[in-house]
Motif scaffolding. Sequence first.
Motif, short mmCIF file in Angstrom:
data_model
loop_
_atom_site.label_atom_id
_atom_site.label_comp_id
_atom_site.label_asym_id
_atom_site.label_seq_id
_atom_site.Cartn_x
_atom_site.Cartn_y
_atom_site.Cartn_z
N LEU A 29 0.81 -1.22 0.00
CA LEU A 29 0.00 0.00 0.00
C LEU A 29 0.84 1.27 0.00
N PRO A 30 1.92 1.38 0.77
CA PRO A 30 2.73 2.60 0.71
C PRO A 30 3.29 2.88 -0.67
N LEU A 52 1.72 2.85 -3.38
CA LEU A 52 0.75 3.63 -4.14
C LEU A 52 0.96 5.13 -3.97
N SER A 53 1.53 5.50 -2.81
CA SER A 53 1.80 6.92 -2.57
C SER A 53 3.26 7.27 -2.82
N GLY A 54 4.01 6.34 -3.41
CA GLY A 54 5.39 6.62 -3.76
C GLY A 54 6.38 6.40 -2.65
N ASN A 55 5.97 5.74 -1.55
CA ASN A 55 6.88 5.46 -0.45
C ASN A 55 7.22 3.97 -0.44
N SER A 101 6.91 7.77 -11.47
CA SER A 101 5.89 7.42 -10.48
C SER A 101 6.37 6.34 -9.53
N THR A 102 7.43 5.61 -9.95
CA THR A 102 7.94 4.55 -9.08
C THR A 102 9.06 5.03 -8.17
N ARG A 139 9.35 8.54 -2.44
CA ARG A 139 9.51 9.78 -1.69
C ARG A 139 10.17 9.52 -0.36
N GLN A 140 9.92 8.34 0.21
CA GLN A 140 10.47 7.99 1.51
C GLN A 140 10.85 6.52 1.51
#
Length: 661
Positions: free
Chosen positions: A96-97, A99-102, A139-140, A143-144
């Motif tokens: 799931l993380p 999906l938000s780039g983490n 997109s892949t 961010r963290q």
Amino acid sequence: MRLRTFIKIAVVVVVIAVGGVIGFLSQLDPNDYRDDIAIALQDATGRTVTLGGALSLEKSLSPTLVVEDVTIANAAWSKTADMANIKSLEVEVELLPLLSGNIVVNRLVLDGGKILLETGGDGQANWKFDSTTCHVDSSTQARQLAFKAVSIKDTQITFRSEAAAREDSLTVTDLELKAEQPSDPLAISGSLDLNGTSFTLDGTLKTLGSLIEGERTEADLTLESDGLKVEINGGLGEPGSEEFFAVILNADLKSSDGLAPLGIDLDGHLDTATLTTKFDGGAGALHFKDLVATVDGNTFKGNLRLDLTTATALVSGSLDLDKLDLDSITQTADADVEAANRVFPETPLPFDALKLIDLKLDVKIAELMAQNLSFTDLSSDVALQSGSLSLDDLSFNVSGASVSGKASADAATQAAAISLKFDDLEMGDLLKTLDAPDRLSGKADVVLDVSGNGASLAAIAGSMDGKASVLMENGKLDAHELDLLVGGVTTIIGSLFSKGVKSGDLHCLALAWDIKAGVASQKVMLLDTNDSTVTGSGEIYLGKETLDLKVVPHSKGVTLNLAVPIHVRGTLLHPTFTPDEGALAMHLGGLLGATLFPPALLLSMGDLGSGDTGCSDANQPKQSDLLSDVGSAVGGEASDVGTAVDDAVKGVGDQIDSLFE
């Protein structure tokens, strides 16, 4: 781009593979994306990446990717083809993380890795990757990046420096990093082996993700072996970078064996040491600021730089010592001297220690203790390169003397040299400190300029060349000590001071030697008082430590029974004294001629810098006064010296004959 470690590369693999899961939501075989993954990794590293084994993916909300037999090519300039071979790499991430780039890595396991980190001759590093256009969609990109568990097993990391011609091996036997939540610091525990020595590693790391990205993170780590304990507290940057460390470092050396993993063998000359410093740097150079160290009870302070890019590690900077006690080191040498009955021991000198490291230091020592002597305010520019040591601008104080000079030693040729000048050395204080009879007092100027070569002090002494001299004026000397100087044969020559005098003025003491191939030739030997003068000549054989000297006492007022030359032979530690048999039959005319200084001796005194002082005139009596004294001493008148001489020679002969019956 920043350094991407192998962990980061593994995460890129997961991102690509999981991205496929999200995109297709159907049957997926990660092996179908083998080429895409390899190309993405090649773009990220600028190196050829080979996926030789099977790829497997467990599809769930926490998918797990397993990659086997991964090979990453080395830099083009390296002589070794591969930088890394990884037997198995397993990564479990939360879906799931993504999906938000983490990226949240639940578990990463690296098993059976062989990794080579090396620097070339011009300083280039193989861990500096050259990225190209990345095939991974933006997109892949995470961010963290956070980790909950990392495990590294049976992985060998080799550190190689072409410039230093050195290779070190670190084996990670079992290392675990764990955190309850991705945002929590990771607890670290594990076992390592550095160059054959086992260590344990414990502590915490604030975040592994930022460290992988090349950002600074906080660490509190303890690395410990049987002989060494190192504590690191502070910031860690990009691994392998020149700014990796910015920490407070505490080190506790429990024995000299603790330095063996670093390639430093002190051969038992160091017992314990501690170090506290602000430590920063990384690949190539390390800086030690506000350094405070204790070595066998001696305290060091300074600011140092350790350069690791050269063939031998270079330490430069400044070093201040409050006190350095060398007596514990020299006790072993003293025992060897006593056992061998030698002044210069045959114990091998530690020349090989000069090859361990290079130095360029400004050294100051407030007090240095050696053989019970206190050397204060010592300073020198110390340079050590490729086994060649030089101490330039050397200065210190000892027994009231200001000393200046230089010294050098070379491991390749086993050569050593020293040049020192002592101004106003207080002999009484020096003798008292050395537990010697302090029957001589006064200020002396001493010059020592010698060199030699050999594996021991004995060998160096036996090959020594150079000069040495001692010059004292207006001192004091115990009368008994002067008698001892000429062998204590007072039954022959009587006291060299006036009768009943226990000590007297020493107008001049001058000694000078020319040294060639281990033989010290007596250029000047002079001891002058109100009543007598002693001169001498001969050789000292430094290699054999034997003496062949002739000491001649001269009376100024003829208060002696007879001035008899004395032969000094034997060894430096055990000299012997015997009268000159030939001189026992000499007549008083010969004695009279020997009383005045030879012209050559006066010239030599000028070379010593005596000037117009007690050593230049030595309070010589006038010849007319001397004739009168001679006549009175033998029962005649000055007007009838010839008769007096005949009578004196007969009487002296009778006394001499009785000595050798």
